[in-house]
Write a protein that holds these residues in place. Sequence first.
Motif, PDB file in Angstrom:
ATOM      1  N   LEU A 126     -19.280  17.087 -43.404  1.00  0.00           N
ATOM      2  CA  LEU A 126     -19.525  18.445 -43.885  1.00  0.00           C
ATOM      3  C   LEU A 126     -19.781  19.396 -42.720  1.00  0.00           C
ATOM      4  O   LEU A 126     -19.243  20.509 -42.685  1.00  0.00           O
ATOM      5  CB  LEU A 126     -20.722  18.453 -44.839  1.00  0.00           C
ATOM      6  N   ILE A 127     -20.604  18.971 -41.786  1.00  0.00           N
ATOM      7  CA  ILE A 127     -20.905  19.817 -40.630  1.00  0.00           C
ATOM      8  C   ILE A 127     -19.636  20.091 -39.824  1.00  0.00           C
ATOM      9  O   ILE A 127     -19.397  21.214 -39.362  1.00  0.00           O
ATOM     10  CB  ILE A 127     -21.965  19.146 -39.734  1.00  0.00           C
ATOM     11  N   GLY A 128     -18.796  19.057 -39.647  1.00  0.00           N
ATOM     12  CA  GLY A 128     -17.545  19.236 -38.921  1.00  0.00           C
ATOM     13  C   GLY A 128     -16.598  20.189 -39.617  1.00  0.00           C
ATOM     14  O   GLY A 128     -15.962  21.036 -38.973  1.00  0.00           O
ATOM     15  N   LEU A 129     -16.489  20.084 -40.929  1.00  0.00           N
ATOM     16  CA  LEU A 129     -15.601  20.981 -41.670  1.00  0.00           C
ATOM     17  C   LEU A 129     -16.058  22.433 -41.565  1.00  0.00           C
ATOM     18  O   LEU A 129     -15.250  23.355 -41.689  1.00  0.00           O
ATOM     19  CB  LEU A 129     -15.526  20.561 -43.141  1.00  0.00           C
ATOM     20  N   GLU A 130     -17.342  22.631 -41.324  1.00  0.00           N
ATOM     21  CA  GLU A 130     -17.833  24.000 -41.117  1.00  0.00           C
ATOM     22  C   GLU A 130     -17.522  24.511 -39.710  1.00  0.00           C
ATOM     23  O   GLU A 130     -17.839  25.646 -39.364  1.00  0.00           O
ATOM     24  CB  GLU A 130     -19.333  24.059 -41.386  1.00  0.00           C
ATOM     25  N   GLY A 131     -16.930  23.636 -38.891  1.00  0.00           N
ATOM     26  CA  GLY A 131     -16.495  24.064 -37.565  1.00  0.00           C
ATOM     27  C   GLY A 131     -17.446  23.730 -36.435  1.00  0.00           C
ATOM     28  O   GLY A 131     -17.233  24.162 -35.297  1.00  0.00           O
ATOM     29  N   LYS A 132     -18.477  22.942 -36.717  1.00  0.00           N
ATOM     30  CA  LYS A 132     -19.459  22.602 -35.691  1.00  0.00           C
ATOM     31  C   LYS A 132     -19.080  21.275 -35.022  1.00  0.00           C
ATOM     32  O   LYS A 132     -18.586  20.349 -35.673  1.00  0.00           O
ATOM     33  CB  LYS A 132     -20.851  22.475 -36.307  1.00  0.00           C
ATOM     34  N   LEU A 133     -19.364  21.162 -33.722  1.00  0.00           N
ATOM     35  CA  LEU A 133     -19.115  19.946 -32.947  1.00  0.00           C
ATOM     36  C   LEU A 133     -20.435  19.299 -32.548  1.00  0.00           C
ATOM     37  O   LEU A 133     -21.455  19.973 -32.436  1.00  0.00           O
ATOM     38  CB  LEU A 133     -18.287  20.276 -31.708  1.00  0.00           C
ATOM     39  N   PRO A 134     -20.432  17.979 -32.319  1.00  0.00           N
ATOM     40  CA  PRO A 134     -21.682  17.249 -32.071  1.00  0.00           C
ATOM     41  C   PRO A 134     -22.491  17.757 -30.886  1.00  0.00           C
ATOM     42  O   PRO A 134     -23.721  17.703 -30.907  1.00  0.00           O
ATOM     43  CB  PRO A 134     -21.205  15.810 -31.833  1.00  0.00           C
ATOM     44  N   ASP A 135     -21.819  18.244 -29.847  1.00  0.00           N
ATOM     45  CA  ASP A 135     -22.558  18.695 -28.667  1.00  0.00           C
ATOM     46  C   ASP A 135     -23.048  20.128 -28.817  1.00  0.00           C
ATOM     47  O   ASP A 135     -23.734  20.644 -27.932  1.00  0.00           O
ATOM     48  CB  ASP A 135     -21.696  18.559 -27.413  1.00  0.00           C
TER      49      ASP A 135
END
Length: 484
Positions: free
Chosen positions: A87-96
């Motif tokens: 979900l966080i990735g689909l919102e455009g956020k990356l782990p770093d």
Amino acid sequence: MAIRNLTPRTEVPTPSLEEVPLSSFDLFTVGIGPSSSHTVGPMRAAASFAADLSEHGMLNSVATLSVRLYGSLAATGAGHGTMSAVLIGLEGKLPDQVLPAEMDQTLARIEESGLLHVSASRDVPFRESDIALHPLTVLDGHPNGMRFAAYDADGAAILEATYFSIGGGFIYREGDNRDGSSSSGPAVVADPLPFRTAAQLLAHCRTEGLSFSGVMLRNELARRPESEVVAGLLHIRDVMDECKNNSLERTGNLPGNLKVRRRAPEWHRRLREEDPNRDPNFWQEWVNLVALAVNEENASGGRVVTAPTNGAAGIIPAVLFYATHYAPGMKDADQATKDDATVRFLLASAAVGVLYKRMASISGAEVGCQGEVGSASSMAAAGLAEILGGTPAQVENAAEIAMEHNLGLTCDPIGGLVQIPCIERNAIAASKAINAAKMALWGDGEHRVSLDEVIITMAETGKDMSSRYKETSMGGLAVNVVEC
């Protein structure tokens, strides 16, 4: 709108596996716990899919989404935070780029509203419960498979893509070469001293008069100036320290129904009382503390450095702590001396990490924990042996010894959580790495079993290992220990 299957974004022809360089900054990346393959990788894959929708002008046509997780991702996704990461990735956020507190706020907002802010610009109805899980289906390519699809208002597919998370946060998209490189930046630049095997690495050391770290640095300089290499590696060290320090401030139990008690804060208090002046006799207690602290923070979903994975993230920081506090001349050394030792340690470790990525795997879902804890222990042993003054042959021997005694190590997390046996296993493997380095330095570098032979053996052992012991929580401690 016609369905799209995108070609690789780079305009440069994708090199073969042997040609793609691997950087220290591929092997050491900043991410979010608890798992590089099950949290960091899926977040990157989801962000890549969202970015493709945005970059190719498809985003405004998206009405619904479909996400399917397969194999190990589905089997242990709940305990590894996989669905939340997607979900966080689909919102455009990356782990770093995302902090744990920010993730919590975003997930709460998605759950409350039922809307996903795809690529930070398009609201689409989607919650964590909408992710489909297929634990008994393993896609061709890797046990950690995931499929994303976007549809328009008429139900027609706009874009579909299949990704694999192959360990250490590395991902590849079906149809692309599995090159394993996650470096961002300009077009691929070939290594001036390429190596795929330890034999090739040792040959470069002989012909160029370099150490393991020297070969790795020479290759890094083909892509960025030395000042950036040094600053980047010291930043990695600082994030490792921050991870440890954050853990020492936490109290209570780790997340999840295992109710595992955090030990690092109490151990730290006790050590400060019993060893205020860093008596060398207490080195192992401090190494254990660092490994436990880092992995407890990882298990909490904190900010961590994949080294080379999250499940093994405590080993290299713990051995690096030993190298910069207990190696000869280090206790009273100035910061510049410790910084130099840190850079050489991480470069030498990364050189060995390249070998495991090239010749085998660092994915617990693919080869078991020998590929995670075993690889990290081997890398750390090499880094320490170099700091202790080892020759390239001795450094190679240290890496070989450490892996040889992690062969066959299974991945059987209880409850699918990166807690038992993962946390203690990091402390044990850190001590193995230190012992391996010391054993190698008592020899002259000549030894019967080569590092290459051990790495090949690890890969073959992983292939033969039952899937029950490869991050599925279907065997070993995961089924023989009652969760609660």
